[in-house]
Design an enzyme around this catalytic site. Structure first.
Site, PDB file in Angstrom:
ATOM      1  N   SER A 158       0.818  -1.219   0.000  1.00  0.00           N
ATOM      2  CA  SER A 158       0.000   0.000   0.000  1.00  0.00           C
ATOM      3  C   SER A 158       0.849   1.265   0.000  1.00  0.00           C
ATOM      4  CB  SER A 158      -0.931   0.013   1.220  1.00  0.00           C
ATOM      5  OG  SER A 158      -1.830  -1.065   1.186  1.00  0.00           O
ATOM      6  N   CYS A 175     -14.382  -6.572  19.440  1.00  0.00           N
ATOM      7  CA  CYS A 175     -15.544  -5.746  19.118  1.00  0.00           C
ATOM      8  C   CYS A 175     -16.797  -6.168  19.886  1.00  0.00           C
ATOM      9  CB  CYS A 175     -15.810  -5.760  17.619  1.00  0.00           C
ATOM     10  SG  CYS A 175     -15.799  -7.398  16.875  1.00  0.00           S
ATOM     11  N   GLN A 197     -23.029 -11.411  14.766  1.00  0.00           N
ATOM     12  CA  GLN A 197     -21.922 -10.547  14.363  1.00  0.00           C
ATOM     13  C   GLN A 197     -21.836 -10.391  12.846  1.00  0.00           C
ATOM     14  OE1 GLN A 197     -19.359 -12.395  17.993  1.00  0.00           O
ATOM     15  NE2 GLN A 197     -18.156 -11.195  16.547  1.00  0.00           N
ATOM     16  N   GLY A 254     -16.716  -7.799  10.665  1.00  0.00           N
ATOM     17  CA  GLY A 254     -15.796  -8.271  11.692  1.00  0.00           C
ATOM     18  C   GLY A 254     -14.701  -9.153  11.128  1.00  0.00           C
ATOM     19  N   HIS A 273     -22.861  -5.273  15.057  1.00  0.00           N
ATOM     20  CA  HIS A 273     -22.991  -6.488  15.861  1.00  0.00           C
ATOM     21  C   HIS A 273     -24.183  -6.346  16.810  1.00  0.00           C
ATOM     22  CE1 HIS A 273     -19.353  -7.805  14.187  1.00  0.00           C
ATOM     23  NE2 HIS A 273     -18.561  -7.836  15.241  1.00  0.00           N
TER      24      HIS A 273
END
Length: 341
Positions: A40, A132, A159, A163, A244
């Site tokens: 990147s 999370c 979820q 995630g 979630h």
């Protein structure tokens, strides 16, 4: 005077969300750097909606000297190699991976729940962000625990595919499209078809039959909130892009009615109570996307235990479950220790 801030993994879902939250909350920044892997290098990411574009720097040769805070959203492999280097250079690491969460020398922080624990960051110069699903759960549990002392929690999670990162979101989209045109959906990111399906399997299986995601919820809740709390979880991946949800059953040592719980949650930091016993009187994941709150609905008495309530908990997992909580940790760190902003 602001902070010199590094966002590591800036091109990923959570990294981009961290950029957005930093800009949205007007975090005091003197200079910001976007850092990512070599593939990147020199790609551009936007700093929130400011129009300011940042060229990604290669993490392999990034100089951490003079930077104040590094928000890591790069996964455990990159974190294991580069977080200690950043910390050794005097840059406080706030890590979103699972690598340091259970390290006794690294505080695991949800600012609304255990802010005082951040004082222990100096042992390693690293602070961990929880899983999370744990983050939104403990925000809901904390004020209720303070009021009536939680004995036991039974939680089932629903979820979203975000995630599992961009690959999970892409797979839900591609499988849904394939089904509509009559093609066979091929699982890649998940173990089974996720489109129009649910998968009771997140992360690897452990010897006792639970998954690592379920184990994380147990041990992280104990570390953040109270080691005496007994918790069992069933974590399920559902065909939702972001957000979630959790069905939570709580048993208390002391009496707490649903009405009392509603009153407590209505005033709790980080919580938004939307609880009307009528059509549309509750929050779903779609409505939580892009919002910072942990939404609570469906609060009711649980008659199967002596002192019990049940509730429904929804949050944007890319925000409170990751980016927002990380930025809130940075804000707390600034207020209590760095004090530059």
């Amino acid at each position: 005077m602001g902070y010199r801030v590094v966002v590591v993994g800036a091109t990923g879902n959570v990294g981009r969300e961290i950029m957005a939250v930093l800009a949205e909350r007007e975090f005091p920044i003197e200079e910001i750097a976007a850092v990512a892997s070599a593939r990147s290098h020199n790609s551009e990411v936007e700093f929130g909606d400011t129009g300011k574009m940042l060229k990604c720097k290669n993490i392999a040769n990034f100089d951490w000297t003079g930077w104040d805070i590094a928000l890591f959203a790069a996964g455990s492999t990159a974190t294991r190699e580069y977080a200690p280097k950043a910390a050794a250079a005097g840059c406080v690491v706030i890590d979103n991976s699972s690598l340091y969460r259970m390290d006794p020398d690294v505080p695991l922080i949800v600012p609304e729940v255990n802010p005082d624990a951040i004082d222990g960051y100096t042992k390693r110069n690293i602070i961990a962000n929880p899983n999370c699903s744990t983050a939104q759960l403990v925000v809901a549990l904390k004020p209720l625990h303070d009021a009536a002392t939680i004995k036991r929690v039974v939680v089932s999670t629903y979820q979203s595919v975000s995630g599992a990162g961009k690959a999970g979101m892409d797979e839900l989209f591609e499988q849904s499209r394939a089904i509509f045109v009559g093609d066979k959906p091929e699982p890649r990111a998940f173990t089974k078809q996720i489109a129009f399906n649910v998968i009771p399997h997140i992360d690897v299986f452990l010897d006792d039959g639970s998954t690592k995601e379920e184990w994380k919820m147990v041990v992280e809740t104990k570390k953040i909130l109270d080691p005496k709390i007994k918790l069992t979880a069933t974590c399920v991946r559902v065909p939702v892009f972001v957000g979630h949800s959790e069905a939570v059953h709580i048993e208390f040592e002391n009496e707490l009615t649903a009405e009392q719980a509603q009153d407590i949650l209505r005033e709790a930091p980080g919580v938004m109570l939307i609880d009307k016993r009528e059509d549309e009187g509750y929050i779903t994941p779609v409505e939580a996307v892009g919002d910072s709150a942990t939404y609570i609905s469906r609060v009711r008495d649980d008659p199967t235990v002596e002192h019990g309530i049940a509730l429904w908990c929804v949050s944007d997992n890319l925000r409170k479950g990751a980016a927002l909580n990380a930025v809130q940790i940075a804000e707390l760190l600034g207020r209590r220790h760095l004090k530059k902003g």
